[in-house]
Scaffold this active site. Structure first.
Site, PDB file in Angstrom:
ATOM      1  N   ASN A   1       0.803  -1.228   0.000  1.00 52.29           N
ATOM      2  CA  ASN A   1       0.000   0.000   0.000  1.00 52.29           C
ATOM      3  C   ASN A   1       0.834   1.275   0.000  1.00 52.29           C
ATOM      4  O   ASN A   1       0.417   2.292   0.541  1.00 52.29           O
ATOM      5  CB  ASN A   1      -0.988   0.011   1.171  1.00 52.29           C
ATOM      6  CG  ASN A   1      -1.942  -1.153   1.115  1.00 52.29           C
ATOM      7  OD1 ASN A   1      -2.296  -1.612   0.035  1.00 52.29           O
ATOM      8  ND2 ASN A   1      -2.340  -1.650   2.261  1.00 52.29           N
TER       9      ASN A   1
ATOM     10  N   ASP B   1       5.737  -5.739 -12.297  1.00 52.40           N
ATOM     11  CA  ASP B   1       4.960  -5.616 -11.071  1.00 52.40           C
ATOM     12  C   ASP B   1       5.131  -6.882 -10.235  1.00 52.40           C
ATOM     13  O   ASP B   1       5.381  -7.962 -10.775  1.00 52.40           O
ATOM     14  CB  ASP B   1       3.480  -5.411 -11.417  1.00 52.40           C
ATOM     15  CG  ASP B   1       2.669  -4.878 -10.248  1.00 52.40           C
ATOM     16  OD1 ASP B   1       3.220  -4.116  -9.427  1.00 52.40           O
ATOM     17  OD2 ASP B   1       1.475  -5.206 -10.168  1.00 52.40           O
ATOM     18  N   GLU B   2       4.981  -6.743  -8.923  1.00 52.67           N
ATOM     19  CA  GLU B   2       5.095  -7.875  -7.989  1.00 52.67           C
ATOM     20  C   GLU B   2       6.419  -8.619  -8.199  1.00 52.67           C
ATOM     21  O   GLU B   2       6.476  -9.845  -8.279  1.00 52.67           O
ATOM     22  CB  GLU B   2       3.902  -8.824  -8.135  1.00 52.67           C
ATOM     23  CG  GLU B   2       2.545  -8.162  -7.965  1.00 52.67           C
ATOM     24  CD  GLU B   2       2.266  -7.638  -6.556  1.00 52.67           C
ATOM     25  OE1 GLU B   2       3.047  -7.931  -5.630  1.00 52.67           O
ATOM     26  OE2 GLU B   2       1.263  -6.924  -6.385  1.00 52.67           O
TER      27      GLU B   2
ATOM     28  N   GLN C   1       8.742  -9.341  -6.329  1.00 50.87           N
ATOM     29  CA  GLN C   1       9.169 -10.293  -5.299  1.00 50.87           C
ATOM     30  C   GLN C   1       8.953 -11.731  -5.748  1.00 50.87           C
ATOM     31  O   GLN C   1       9.600 -12.647  -5.258  1.00 50.87           O
ATOM     32  CB  GLN C   1       8.452 -10.037  -3.967  1.00 50.87           C
ATOM     33  CG  GLN C   1       6.969 -10.344  -3.948  1.00 50.87           C
ATOM     34  CD  GLN C   1       6.103  -9.168  -4.357  1.00 50.87           C
ATOM     35  OE1 GLN C   1       6.599  -8.166  -4.862  1.00 50.87           O
ATOM     36  NE2 GLN C   1       4.804  -9.281  -4.130  1.00 50.87           N
TER      37      GLN C   1
ATOM     38  N   VAL D   1       3.983 -17.310   0.205  1.00 45.00           N
ATOM     39  CA  VAL D   1       3.128 -16.630  -0.759  1.00 45.00           C
ATOM     40  C   VAL D   1       1.663 -16.947  -0.474  1.00 45.00           C
ATOM     41  O   VAL D   1       1.267 -18.114  -0.445  1.00 45.00           O
ATOM     42  CB  VAL D   1       3.482 -17.050  -2.202  1.00 45.00           C
ATOM     43  CG1 VAL D   1       2.525 -16.411  -3.197  1.00 45.00           C
ATOM     44  CG2 VAL D   1       4.920 -16.681  -2.521  1.00 45.00           C
ATOM     45  N   ALA D   2       0.889 -15.911  -0.238  1.00 45.53           N
ATOM     46  CA  ALA D   2      -0.568 -15.995  -0.110  1.00 45.53           C
ATOM     47  C   ALA D   2      -1.108 -14.715  -0.731  1.00 45.53           C
ATOM     48  O   ALA D   2      -0.980 -13.635  -0.162  1.00 45.53           O
ATOM     49  CB  ALA D   2      -0.995 -16.129   1.341  1.00 45.53           C
TER      50      ALA D   2
ATOM     51  N   GLY E   1      -3.200 -11.676  -1.859  1.00 45.97           N
ATOM     52  CA  GLY E   1      -4.289 -10.931  -1.241  1.00 45.97           C
ATOM     53  C   GLY E   1      -3.972  -9.453  -1.198  1.00 45.97           C
ATOM     54  O   GLY E   1      -2.868  -9.023  -1.522  1.00 45.97           O
TER      55      GLY E   1
ATOM     56  N   TYR F   1      -3.615  -8.294   4.452  1.00 45.53           N
ATOM     57  CA  TYR F   1      -2.332  -7.730   4.862  1.00 45.53           C
ATOM     58  C   TYR F   1      -2.486  -6.310   5.394  1.00 45.53           C
ATOM     59  O   TYR F   1      -3.336  -5.552   4.926  1.00 45.53           O
ATOM     60  CB  TYR F   1      -1.351  -7.709   3.683  1.00 45.53           C
ATOM     61  CG  TYR F   1      -0.974  -9.091   3.212  1.00 45.53           C
ATOM     62  CD1 TYR F   1       0.021  -9.811   3.858  1.00 45.53           C
ATOM     63  CD2 TYR F   1      -1.625  -9.680   2.139  1.00 45.53           C
ATOM     64  CE1 TYR F   1       0.363 -11.087   3.445  1.00 45.53           C
ATOM     65  CE2 TYR F   1      -1.295 -10.959   1.714  1.00 45.53           C
ATOM     66  CZ  TYR F   1      -0.300 -11.654   2.371  1.00 45.53           C
ATOM     67  OH  TYR F   1       0.029 -12.915   1.964  1.00 45.53           O
TER      68      TYR F   1
ATOM     69  N   CYS G   1       4.865  -0.331  11.056  1.00 43.40           N
ATOM     70  CA  CYS G   1       6.253  -0.106  11.443  1.00 43.40           C
ATOM     71  C   CYS G   1       6.733  -1.367  12.165  1.00 43.40           C
ATOM     72  O   CYS G   1       5.921  -2.204  12.580  1.00 43.40           O
ATOM     73  CB  CYS G   1       6.377   1.126  12.344  1.00 43.40           C
ATOM     74  SG  CYS G   1       5.599   0.945  13.966  1.00 43.40           S
TER      75      CYS G   1
END
Length: 200
Positions: free
Chosen positions: A12, A91-92, A94, A174-175, A177, A182, A186
Site C-alpha cells: 500500500n 509488477d510484484e 518479489q 506466498v498468499a 491478497g 495484509y 512499522c
C-alpha cells in the site's frame, strides 16, 4: 545508459501506481514499455492468457504474464525484435526467481534496455523473497517507496491477518491478497501485534 532498478516497499505504498505512471510517461513520448506480471497474482486477470496490472486507486493496464520458470531474457528479446522496447516494467517483482533476476540483468547488459522492478522487500514473516533478495544484491539502483503505519512512523513490515483480522504467525511465504489479508506496519507495531495476537 540502461540500468536495473528495484523500487521496494511495504504494501500500500503506491508501487503499482508508480509503475503505471512510468508506463504512461513512456507511451506519451511515443516509446514502447513492456509490462510484465507474474501469472501467480491473478487477482485482476480476465483470461488465462491476459494479465492485468491494477492499482488500488483504479489505474490499470494489460500486461504479459510470466511463469516461475519463464526465461525472461528470451521473452524480452523476442518482443524487442518485433517492436523496439524502451523499458521493461515488472509488477510484484518479489515473485521473480533468482534466475529470472539474473536474466533481467542480461536484458540490461546485453540488450541495453532499462528494467524497472516494483515489489515487496520481505514477506509477512520478515523474510526476504528470493526475487527481492537477488534484486537487493545486484540492482544498479535501489529506491524505497514509503508508506506509513497507523502510528505515523514509516511502515517497513507487512503483517498477514486472518478472516477475523488477527495476526498470522506462520504459513506459506506466498498468499495472494490485498487489504483483506495484509496490513503495513512499522517494525515496533509489527512485533507488538505478533506478540499480543491482535493488531496493536
Amino acid at each position: 545508459m540502461a540500468s536495473l532498478y528495484f523500487y521496494y516497499s511495504a504494501m500500500n505504498a503506491g508501487k503499482t501506481t508508480t509503475l503505471l505512471q512510468a508506463a504512461y510517461n513512456y507511451r506519451e513520448r511515443g516509446m514502447k514499455p513492456l509490462l510484465l506480471a507474474p501469472r501467480l497474482d491473478n487477482r485482476f486477470a480476465d483470461t488465462s492468457e491476459q494479465a492485468w496490472i491494477a492499482s488500488r486507486i483504479g489505474l490499470q493496464s494489460p500486461a504479459t504474464a510470466f511463469e516461475p520458470d519463464s526465461d525472461l531474457f528470451a521473452l524480452v528479446q523476442t518482443a524487442h525484435i518485433k517492436e523496439t522496447l524502451a523499458c521493461i516494467l515488472i509488477d510484484e517483482a518479489q515473485f521473480l526467481s533468482r534466475e529470472q533476476v539474473w536474466q533481467l540483468s542480461d536484458v540490461v547488459d546485453q540488450l541495453g534496455i532499462a528494467v524497472l522492478c516494483y515489489g515487496l522487500r520481505t514477506d509477512a514473516f520478515g523474510e526476504p523473497f528470493p526475487g527481492s533478495q537477488t534484486l537487493l544484491a545486484i540492482a544498479d539502483h535501489l529506491l524505497e517507496i514509503k508508506t506509513v503505519c497507523h502510528c505515523g512512523r514509516k511502515a517497513t513490515m507487512v503483517l498477514r491477518i486472518d478472516e477475523q483480522g488477527l495476526p498470522v504467525r506462520a504459513g506459506d511465504q506466498v498468499a495472494i491478497g490485498g487489504n483483506d489479508r495484509y496490513v503495513s506496519l512499522c517494525r515496533r507495531h509489527y512485533k507488538a501485534s505478533l506478540q499480543e495476537g491482535e493488531l496493536v
